[in-house]
Design a protein around this motif. Structure first.
Motif, PDB file in Angstrom:
ATOM      1  N   ILE A 125      11.661  -7.125  70.020  1.00 37.22           N
ATOM      2  CA  ILE A 125      11.549  -6.475  68.695  1.00 37.22           C
ATOM      3  C   ILE A 125      11.397  -7.536  67.488  1.00 37.22           C
ATOM      4  O   ILE A 125      10.650  -7.044  66.554  1.00 37.22           O
ATOM      5  N   LYS A 126      12.211  -8.561  67.906  1.00 36.04           N
ATOM      6  CA  LYS A 126      11.836  -9.486  66.671  1.00 36.04           C
ATOM      7  C   LYS A 126      10.425  -9.944  66.502  1.00 36.04           C
ATOM      8  O   LYS A 126       9.606 -10.229  65.496  1.00 36.04           O
ATOM      9  N   ARG A 127       9.609 -10.165  67.701  1.00 37.40           N
ATOM     10  CA  ARG A 127       8.274 -10.664  67.677  1.00 37.40           C
ATOM     11  C   ARG A 127       7.540  -9.204  67.129  1.00 37.40           C
ATOM     12  O   ARG A 127       6.426  -9.647  66.470  1.00 37.40           O
ATOM     13  N   ALA A 128       7.979  -8.277  67.317  1.00 36.70           N
ATOM     14  CA  ALA A 128       7.027  -6.956  66.809  1.00 36.70           C
ATOM     15  C   ALA A 128       7.357  -6.940  65.390  1.00 36.70           C
ATOM     16  O   ALA A 128       6.215  -6.737  64.654  1.00 36.70           O
ATOM     17  N   HIS A 129       8.504  -7.135  65.147  1.00 34.59           N
ATOM     18  CA  HIS A 129       8.809  -7.135  63.393  1.00 34.59           C
ATOM     19  C   HIS A 129       7.802  -8.397  62.699  1.00 34.59           C
ATOM     20  O   HIS A 129       7.196  -8.111  61.679  1.00 34.59           O
ATOM     21  N   GLU A 130       7.768  -9.711  63.359  1.00 33.27           N
ATOM     22  CA  GLU A 130       6.846 -11.007  62.697  1.00 33.27           C
ATOM     23  C   GLU A 130       5.482 -10.178  62.629  1.00 33.27           C
ATOM     24  O   GLU A 130       4.848 -10.453  61.550  1.00 33.27           O
ATOM     25  N   LEU A 131       4.982  -9.613  63.575  1.00 29.33           N
ATOM     26  CA  LEU A 131       3.499  -9.135  63.588  1.00 29.33           C
ATOM     27  C   LEU A 131       3.440  -7.981  62.524  1.00 29.33           C
ATOM     28  O   LEU A 131       2.332  -8.155  61.698  1.00 29.33           O
TER      29      LEU A 131
END
Length: 332
Positions: A231-237
């Motif tokens: 989810i953190k990686r999704a947020h960054e994208l």
């Protein structure tokens, strides 16, 4: 990302969350997030129970083919499919009987309707694209919103429909053809690599790639499909995509940021970082016919800003829709 925002991703899990996770089959961190989103165990359980009960299937009548939706109602009834209007959605119908047939009719093949959730339908109504306008739909496959936007514009103006996946773009093109859309160009490209289009569009829709946890009433596998790190990686994208999307909007134009997620990390926090990145944007009041809970302004003891209450959240236990987040952003 500011240091104080990082605590949003460093979530501890309470005994209550662990107990509910075991009972309903979720990863425990997800339940802890829901307790913080809803602010009480009681409403968290209401949400979890609504997911267990699921939602009826729904369809959108396509007025590019069926100029009078009553004709579609009659044709479906002759096939043993009973539908009922969704009051707040002008072209939306609940499928009351005959759900198993809805994807296998000639009316479906000829584009009389699109199988689409009520939350997803709400997105295009909130975007409210004027006729003869120039619109971009980013990350647009398989085309539910692109074809709805074209319908609302009555095939006037122009739509650029972008998706980076060739396989998904194939489905997008097929749906554009099936739904008799004539004002749309499909571009197979990564949004972040778009060039020479800054300021080109009156309205831009970014239905950002996300965890999809708003689709839990339809897809139980989402209960355990993503870790907090993912989810953190999704947020960054999502932050990168939102920044790019704003660049495509002309002065005075509108970006609609949307996800089929109820996670603050993928929604309000993305908007918070976007607001801190640019001084030439503002959040507009975002509602549809009185529907929608306000955006979350404080989460995990982090103040996200009072303007985010203008955003809109949809929940299955309150609105009988899949979970969705929508927020209108104006470029000054």
């Amino acid at each position: 990302m500011q240091e104080n925002y990082k605590k949003i991703f460093e979530i501890g899990v309470s005994k209550e969350a662990r107990d509910l996770a075991l009972k309903y089959g979720y990863l425990p961190y997800m339940i802890e997030r829901y307790i913080n989103i809803f602010g009480s165990l009681h409403e968290t359980i209401e949400f979890l129970e609504s997911v267990e009960h699921g939602l009826r299937k729904s369809i959108r009548c396509n007025t590019l083919v069926a100029s009078d939706c009553r004709v579609l109602e009659e044709r479906l009834e002759r096939r043993g499919i009973i539908v009922d209007r969704i009051l707040q959605l002008p072209h939306g119908y609940w499928v009351i009987d005959g759900e198993e047939k809805i994807g296998h009719t000639s009316e479906y093949i000829y584009g009389y309707y699109y199988i689409q959730g009520p939350g997803s339908m709400t997105v295009s109504y909130v975007l409210d694209p004027p006729k003869n306008s120039v619109v971009a739909d980013l990350a647009s496959a398989p085309g539910g919103k692109t074809t709805h936007i074209a319908q609302l514009m009555n095939n006037t103006g122009a739509i650029l429909s972008v998706d980076k996946s060739p396989a998904r773009a194939k489905a997008l093109k097929a749906n554009i053809q099936r739904m008799r859309v004539e004002n749309t160009v499909v571009l197979v490209e990564d949004i972040l690599r778009l060039r020479d289009l800054n300021g080109a569009f009156e309205k831009v829709l970014l239905d950002a790639p996300c965890s999809g946890e708003g689709l839990l009433p339809f897809k139980a596998e989402r209960k355990r499909s993503m870790t907090m790190l993912e989810i953190k990686r999704a947020h960054e994208l999502q932050v990168r995509l939102a920044k790019k999307a704003v660049e495509l909007v002309r002065e005075g134009g509108i970006l609609l940021y949307a996800t089929c997620s109820i996670g603050v990390e993928e929604n309000e926090l993305v908007l918070r970082e976007l607001l801190e990145d640019r001084e030439d944007i503002e959040i507009l009041p975002t509602r549809w016919r009185g529907q929608g809970e306000p955006g979350i302004t404080e989460y995990m003891d982090v103040n996200l800003g009072s303007e985010l209450k203008r955003c809109m959240r949809l929940y299955p236990h309150k609105h009988k829709t899949e979970g969705f987040f929508l927020c209108l952003v104006k470029r000054k």
